[in-house]
Scaffold this motif. Structure first.
Motif, mmCIF file in Angstrom:
data_model
loop_
_atom_site.group_PDB
_atom_site.id
_atom_site.type_symbol
_atom_site.label_atom_id
_atom_site.label_comp_id
_atom_site.label_asym_id
_atom_site.label_seq_id
_atom_site.Cartn_x
_atom_site.Cartn_y
_atom_site.Cartn_z
ATOM 1 N N GLN A 27 0.834 -1.200 0.000
ATOM 2 C CA GLN A 27 0.000 0.000 0.000
ATOM 3 C C GLN A 27 0.867 1.249 0.000
ATOM 4 O O GLN A 27 2.082 1.180 0.179
ATOM 5 N N LYS A 28 0.220 2.382 -0.206
ATOM 6 C CA LYS A 28 0.925 3.663 -0.221
ATOM 7 C C LYS A 28 1.541 3.923 1.149
ATOM 8 O O LYS A 28 0.908 3.698 2.180
ATOM 9 N N VAL A 29 2.788 4.370 1.151
ATOM 10 C CA VAL A 29 3.497 4.629 2.404
ATOM 11 C C VAL A 29 3.015 5.950 2.999
ATOM 12 O O VAL A 29 3.033 6.991 2.337
ATOM 13 N N LYS A 30 2.584 5.893 4.249
ATOM 14 C CA LYS A 30 2.188 7.105 4.973
ATOM 15 C C LYS A 30 3.039 7.208 6.234
ATOM 16 O O LYS A 30 4.233 7.428 6.162
ATOM 17 N N LYS A 31 2.449 6.997 7.402
ATOM 18 C CA LYS A 31 3.230 7.097 8.636
ATOM 19 C C LYS A 31 3.917 5.783 8.982
ATOM 20 O O LYS A 31 5.024 5.771 9.514
ATOM 21 N N GLU A 32 3.254 4.667 8.711
ATOM 22 C CA GLU A 32 3.818 3.357 9.033
ATOM 23 C C GLU A 32 5.009 3.061 8.130
ATOM 24 O O GLU A 32 4.947 3.261 6.918
ATOM 25 N N ARG A 33 6.109 2.598 8.719
ATOM 26 C CA ARG A 33 7.323 2.338 7.946
ATOM 27 C C ARG A 33 7.270 0.940 7.328
ATOM 28 O O ARG A 33 7.100 -0.048 8.040
ATOM 29 N N PRO A 34 7.443 0.826 6.017
ATOM 30 C CA PRO A 34 7.394 -0.495 5.377
ATOM 31 C C PRO A 34 8.717 -1.237 5.514
ATOM 32 O O PRO A 34 9.747 -0.647 5.857
ATOM 33 N N ILE A 35 8.684 -2.523 5.207
ATOM 34 C CA ILE A 35 9.921 -3.303 5.176
ATOM 35 C C ILE A 35 10.750 -2.898 3.962
ATOM 36 O O ILE A 35 11.966 -2.740 4.040
ATOM 37 N N ILE A 36 10.079 -2.719 2.824
ATOM 38 C CA ILE A 36 10.746 -2.358 1.579
ATOM 39 C C ILE A 36 9.813 -1.456 0.784
ATOM 40 O O ILE A 36 8.590 -1.599 0.862
ATOM 41 N N HIS A 37 10.388 -0.506 0.050
ATOM 42 C CA HIS A 37 9.612 0.430 -0.767
ATOM 43 C C HIS A 37 9.604 -0.027 -2.230
ATOM 44 O O HIS A 37 10.544 -0.677 -2.696
ATOM 45 N N PHE A 38 8.564 0.400 -2.968
ATOM 46 C CA PHE A 38 8.451 0.092 -4.391
ATOM 47 C C PHE A 38 7.964 1.325 -5.150
ATOM 48 O O PHE A 38 7.349 2.218 -4.572
ATOM 49 N N SER A 39 8.187 1.300 -6.456
ATOM 50 C CA SER A 39 7.684 2.389 -7.298
ATOM 51 C C SER A 39 6.214 2.204 -7.635
ATOM 52 O O SER A 39 5.521 3.171 -7.958
ATOM 53 N N ASP A 40 5.719 0.960 -7.565
ATOM 54 C CA ASP A 40 4.327 0.708 -7.919
ATOM 55 C C ASP A 40 3.823 -0.528 -7.184
ATOM 56 O O ASP A 40 4.600 -1.348 -6.689
ATOM 57 N N GLU A 41 2.520 -0.665 -7.114
ATOM 58 C CA GLU A 41 1.893 -1.762 -6.380
ATOM 59 C C GLU A 41 2.227 -3.120 -6.983
ATOM 60 O O GLU A 41 2.472 -4.095 -6.263
ATOM 61 N N ALA A 42 2.249 -3.209 -8.317
ATOM 62 C CA ALA A 42 2.482 -4.494 -8.977
ATOM 63 C C ALA A 42 3.834 -5.091 -8.591
ATOM 64 O O ALA A 42 3.947 -6.304 -8.359
ATOM 65 N N THR A 43 4.870 -4.252 -8.516
ATOM 66 C CA THR A 43 6.196 -4.744 -8.129
ATOM 67 C C THR A 43 6.160 -5.312 -6.714
ATOM 68 O O THR A 43 6.767 -6.352 -6.433
ATOM 69 N N GLY A 44 5.444 -4.641 -5.824
ATOM 70 C CA GLY A 44 5.326 -5.126 -4.455
ATOM 71 C C GLY A 44 4.585 -6.443 -4.367
ATOM 72 O O GLY A 44 4.979 -7.351 -3.623
ATOM 73 N N LEU A 45 3.515 -6.579 -5.132
ATOM 74 C CA LEU A 45 2.743 -7.822 -5.107
ATOM 75 C C LEU A 45 3.539 -8.980 -5.700
ATOM 76 O O LEU A 45 3.410 -10.125 -5.260
ATOM 77 N N GLU A 46 4.379 -8.678 -6.682
ATOM 78 C CA GLU A 46 5.224 -9.731 -7.247
ATOM 79 C C GLU A 46 6.214 -10.242 -6.204
ATOM 80 O O GLU A 46 6.419 -11.452 -6.058
ATOM 81 N N LEU A 47 6.839 -9.320 -5.455
ATOM 82 C CA LEU A 47 7.775 -9.747 -4.413
ATOM 83 C C LEU A 47 7.039 -10.495 -3.305
ATOM 84 O O LEU A 47 7.542 -11.497 -2.777
ATOM 85 N N ALA A 48 5.846 -10.032 -2.949
ATOM 86 C CA ALA A 48 5.051 -10.719 -1.929
ATOM 87 C C ALA A 48 4.739 -12.148 -2.363
ATOM 88 O O ALA A 48 4.781 -13.082 -1.554
ATOM 89 N N ALA A 49 4.440 -12.329 -3.647
ATOM 90 C CA ALA A 49 4.151 -13.665 -4.172
ATOM 91 C C ALA A 49 5.389 -14.558 -4.113
ATOM 92 O O ALA A 49 5.303 -15.745 -3.765
ATOM 93 N N GLN A 50 6.555 -13.987 -4.437
ATOM 94 C CA GLN A 50 7.799 -14.749 -4.336
ATOM 95 C C GLN A 50 8.059 -15.151 -2.882
ATOM 96 O O GLN A 50 8.508 -16.267 -2.607
ATOM 97 N N TYR A 51 7.786 -14.241 -1.972
ATOM 98 C CA TYR A 51 7.949 -14.516 -0.542
ATOM 99 C C TYR A 51 7.069 -15.703 -0.143
ATOM 100 O O TYR A 51 7.518 -16.627 0.551
ATOM 101 N N CYS A 52 5.820 -15.675 -0.567
ATOM 102 C CA CYS A 52 4.897 -16.769 -0.242
ATOM 103 C C CYS A 52 5.401 -18.093 -0.808
ATOM 104 O O CYS A 52 5.368 -19.127 -0.134
ATOM 105 N N ARG A 53 5.867 -18.071 -2.038
ATOM 106 C CA ARG A 53 6.369 -19.287 -2.674
ATOM 107 C C ARG A 53 7.579 -19.833 -1.921
ATOM 108 O O ARG A 53 7.692 -21.043 -1.690
ATOM 109 N N ASN A 54 8.481 -18.949 -1.509
ATOM 110 C CA ASN A 54 9.700 -19.389 -0.825
ATOM 111 C C ASN A 54 9.423 -20.037 0.528
ATOM 112 O O ASN A 54 10.150 -20.938 0.948
#
Length: 445
Positions: A297-324
């Motif tokens: 999701q869009k970064v506001k006050k909560e600090r993310p683990i990793i930043h992305f330029s777009d949602e799709a890139t983040g969801l792709e990494l999340a999917a890889q995480y799930c697979r691993n």
């Protein structure tokens, strides 16, 4: 005559993008008199984030013509016309590169609708095509596709021509080879075409009042001095000199920009300028440390683990995480992101062997399939390369080299690099560059 063009590309390394769709509308200032629209078989991999953004899949372009089959038609539809695009430097560069591979020198006058929108429609917060369409009531029912975006650009150009009482755009079409009107620093920027690096704008006291970075410093600086919004006018009034720092590497420019903005805090930069990656990955865990949910999701006050330029890139990494780590997307994804995450999950069948237990470390090990590496990129001049050093999974610094012997010994590399304090955001910039295939080479050790 204007040839209004938009292209969609495969993504990947700078200079290696291939066209996957093109649309050209030949516009005489009043109506479209000719057009050409086609998918293009790139003979190259289409990056997943491009497929997500455009909806163009490898299956769709498999039977499409290759670029050499449409090249003659592109020459015809753009002949004796000004090459017009929204952010024209990108489209023109990629089209020129495609023709260059065929041994043909494609040359046209160019016109950037961003530059003239800033001049003729001052006061907008942003000048992306989508923002302009919303602000001006231009309908684009096929966004992020060449046909839809090119048609929208035709409508924008028609509006700009109507508002251009000084007839500067028509003057370009009649005479000028250079689409950029003169300003106080035109002589400086004239030599910066396609130069990658940073720029520091100083006031008469020598204070940095604005800094930024770009892959095309000329185009970026010109925009500051041609725009007519309130912030731009203030910058133009206070600017006394400009310092240029070429980096060759877009990544190094982004890293240094982030660090310098935090240190210098220029008066006319926005607070958000130092965080260009606006999306983030968040993981919620149960008491037993198992994963309860994964959010992008869009970064506001909560600090993310990793930043992305777009949602799709983040969801792709999340999917890889799930697979691993043997997690099913349906058990952790937000309901509105499940379909996209599941699609990426189905693509990534290979499981990485990662022996860490912390969710944060697992994310970074999924992002970077190496612990120690030198990531090689473009340099500032011919014969030079840039390098970013990753050691023990952390970003250590960056540097430049000309001779192979300079990077053959790790201790020599460590002594020669510019060391930086690693942070999750800087590491995210490296991941963004890596994920988009922009490094020339990755050397693990």
């Amino acid at each position: 005559m204007y040839a209004v063009i938009d292209i969609e590309t495969s993504g990947g390394k700078f200079g290696e993008e291939r066209i996957i769709e093109v649309a050209v509308f030949r516009f005489d200032g009043n109506e479209i008199v000719d057009q050409f629209i086609s998918l293009v078989n790139p003979d190259a991999h289409i990056q997943p984030y491009v497929q997500k953004l455009t909806g163009i899949t490898p299956k769709m372009v498999r039977r499409a013509p290759k670029f050499h089959e449409i090249a003659k038609r592109l020459v015809e539809v753009t002949e004796d016309a000004v090459f017009v695009a929204h952010n024209v430097n990108f489209d023109y560069r990629v089209v020129q590169e495609e023709f260059s591979r065929l041994g043909y020198d494609f040359q046209r006058k160019t016109l950037d609708t961003i530059t003239h929108a800033q001049r003729l429609i001052p006061g907008l917060k942003a000048y992306g095509l989508e923002t302009l369409c919303e602000s001006l009531g231009i309908l684009n029912s096929n966004r992020h596709r060449a046909d839809g975006d090119a048609r929208a650009t035709v409508k924008l150009l028609a509006l700009l021509l109507a508002k251009d009482t000084e007839k500067k755009i028509e003057g370009i079409a009649r005479n000028r080879q250079d689409t950029t009107p003169d300003h106080s620093f035109s002589k400086l920027t004239a030599e910066l075409y396609n130069t990658t690096g940073l720029y520091y704008i100083h006031n008469s006291k020598g204070e940095v009042i604005y800094l930024g970075q770009s892959r095309n410093l000329r185009n970026q600086i010109d925009r500051h001095f041609l725009a007519t919004n309130e912030r731009a006018l203030q910058l133009q009034a206070e600017a006394d000199s400009i310092q240029i720092e070429p980096t060759g590497s877009e990544l190094i420019a982004r890293i240094v920009e982030h660090l310098e903005l935090k240190k210098l805090k220029p008066a006319l930069n926005k607070r958000t300028d130092k965080y260009t990656l606006s999306q983030g990955l968040f993981i919620d865990v149960n008491d037993d440390k198992s994963v309860r949910s994964i959010r992008v999701q869009k970064v506001k006050k909560e600090r993310p683990i990793i930043h992305f330029s777009d949602e799709a890139t983040g969801l792709e990494l999340a999917a890889q995480y799930c697979r691993n780590f043997g997690i099913q997307p349906k058990d952790v994804a937000m309901s509105f992101q499940l379909d996209a995450m599941q699609a990426f999950y189905n693509e990534h069948l290979e499981v990485q062997k990662i022996r860490v237990t912390s969710p944060i470390k697992r994310v970074w090990r999924t992002a970077f399939p190496f612990i120690n590496a030198m990531l090689i990129d473009k340099g500032r001049k011919t014969g030079e390369k840039s390098m970013v050093l990753i050691e023990d999974g952390k970003l250590r610094g960056y540097g430049y080299f000309e001779l192979e012997m300079q990077v053959a010994d790790l201790e020599t590399v460590k002594r020669s690099i510019t060391s930086i304090a690693s942070s999750s955001y800087l590491a995210s910039l490296v991941y963004d560059h890596y994920h988009k295939g922009k490094f020339d080479e990755v050397r693990t050790y």
